[in-house]
Design an enzyme around this catalytic site. Structure first.
Site, mmCIF file in Angstrom:
data_model
loop_
_atom_site.group_PDB
_atom_site.id
_atom_site.type_symbol
_atom_site.label_atom_id
_atom_site.label_comp_id
_atom_site.label_asym_id
_atom_site.label_seq_id
_atom_site.Cartn_x
_atom_site.Cartn_y
_atom_site.Cartn_z
ATOM 1 N N HIS A 1 101.316 -77.906 23.696
ATOM 2 C CA HIS A 1 100.183 -76.796 23.536
ATOM 3 C C HIS A 1 100.871 -76.085 22.277
ATOM 4 C CE1 HIS A 1 102.931 -75.182 26.380
ATOM 5 N NE2 HIS A 1 102.285 -74.077 26.187
ATOM 6 N N ASP B 1 106.533 -70.506 21.854
ATOM 7 C CA ASP B 1 107.664 -70.918 22.482
ATOM 8 C C ASP B 1 107.842 -72.755 22.791
ATOM 9 O OD1 ASP B 1 105.723 -70.592 24.471
ATOM 10 O OD2 ASP B 1 107.330 -70.732 25.967
ATOM 11 N N HIS C 1 96.275 -73.776 31.161
ATOM 12 C CA HIS C 1 97.047 -72.872 30.653
ATOM 13 C C HIS C 1 96.721 -72.589 29.333
ATOM 14 C CE1 HIS C 1 101.145 -71.316 29.721
ATOM 15 N NE2 HIS C 1 101.086 -72.112 28.868
ATOM 16 N N HIS D 1 110.016 -75.207 30.732
ATOM 17 C CA HIS D 1 110.727 -74.118 31.222
ATOM 18 C C HIS D 1 111.656 -74.393 32.293
ATOM 19 C CE1 HIS D 1 108.875 -71.106 28.704
ATOM 20 N NE2 HIS D 1 107.889 -71.748 28.785
HETATM 21 FE FE FE Z 1 105.873 -72.048 27.179
HETATM 22 ZN ZN ZN Z 2 102.784 -72.018 27.208
#
Ligand code: FE
Ligand code: ZN
Length: 250
Positions: free
Chosen positions: A53, A57, A111, A166
């Protein structure tokens, strides 16, 4: 054979080097430096950059790595305008091909609208959609949309390895235990997670089968979770939405 190297980035992000034959991809490079170091260490030559996406980050290292290696950037075609340097836009119908073998692309919006999961040789790179013991925040979707996306991921085989964006497992697990303290699989998993984190080891990958048994976001049908929420009679989407809302405040 597919080889995968975890590349920790920023404070808690994971990028992944995926090597097969003479092709090598980096999934979600938030920054270039750790990827550069991993390439030097392994001697692998980068051919592709994959983005789940558009968040920085996950693609902040795109342009530097593309410039340095000539790697082609592959990401959600529907989000072409938001993916830096995108060369190859993919979606569910196009899929992709890596080292001569089919890569499944699953569109998993919520998201972000363009979020995708790549499935390479039994490995699902889920970005910020499905986390180990958690799921991503609903920045561009609602509970119904995320539940549909997670349900799509749940159709993959239980043995599928889950590599997420993450290292959130331990805090996710603490939240999960507030809803399902009687889940023995969850308690056993948290012992493993706590031991791994105490030794500064990653908690990825997990498997989809383990997520189904322990991740509350995949378990709105759990009687214990429903009881914890006082939602014995509600539908799955409503229960899922309440779990997400509580996690936002946890
Ligand atoms: Fe992220
Ligand atoms: Zn994200």
């Amino acid at each position: 054979m597919t080889q995968i190297e975890i590349v920790p980035c920023l404070s808690d992000n994971y990028a992944y080097l995926v090597k097969s034959g003479d092709q090598c991809a980096i999934v979600d490079p938030s920054e270039a430096a750790p990827v550069r170091a991993a390439l030097a260490r392994t001697g692998w030559k980068l051919t592709h950059i994959l983005n789940t996406h558009h968040h920085l980050d996950h693609c902040g290292g795109n342009l530097d790595l593309k410039q340095e290696t000539g790697a082609k950037i592959v990401g959600p075609g529907k989000d072409a305008a938001r993916i830096p340097g995108l060369d190859i836009g993919v979606d569910e119908s196009t899929g992709w091909e890596f080292d001569g073998r089919k890569v499944q692309v699953l569109e998993v919006p919520a998201h972000t609208k363009g979020a995708i999961t790549f499935v390479i040789d039994g490995n699902a790179f889920t970005g910020d959609t499905l986390f180990t013991l958690g799921c991503g925040r609903l920045f561009e979707g609602d509970p119904q949309m995320m539940w549909t996306s997670l349900s799509k991921l749940m159709t993959l085989p239980d043995a599928t390895q889950v590599w997420c964006g993450h290292e959130y497992t331990q805090s996710n697990g603490r939240f999960a235990l507030t809803l399902e303290p009687g889940n023995g699989d969850l308690k056993a998993r948290m012992d493993d997670v706590n031991a791994a984190r105490a030794a500064s080891k990653p908690t990825v990958p997990s498997t989809l089968g383990l997520e189904k048994k322990t991740n509350p976001f995949l378990r709105p049908d759990s009687a214990e979770i429903r009881k914890s929420l006082g939602m014995e009679k509600a539908g799955d989407v409503a229960v899922f939405g309440e779990i997400r809302a509580r996690k936002d405040k946890f």
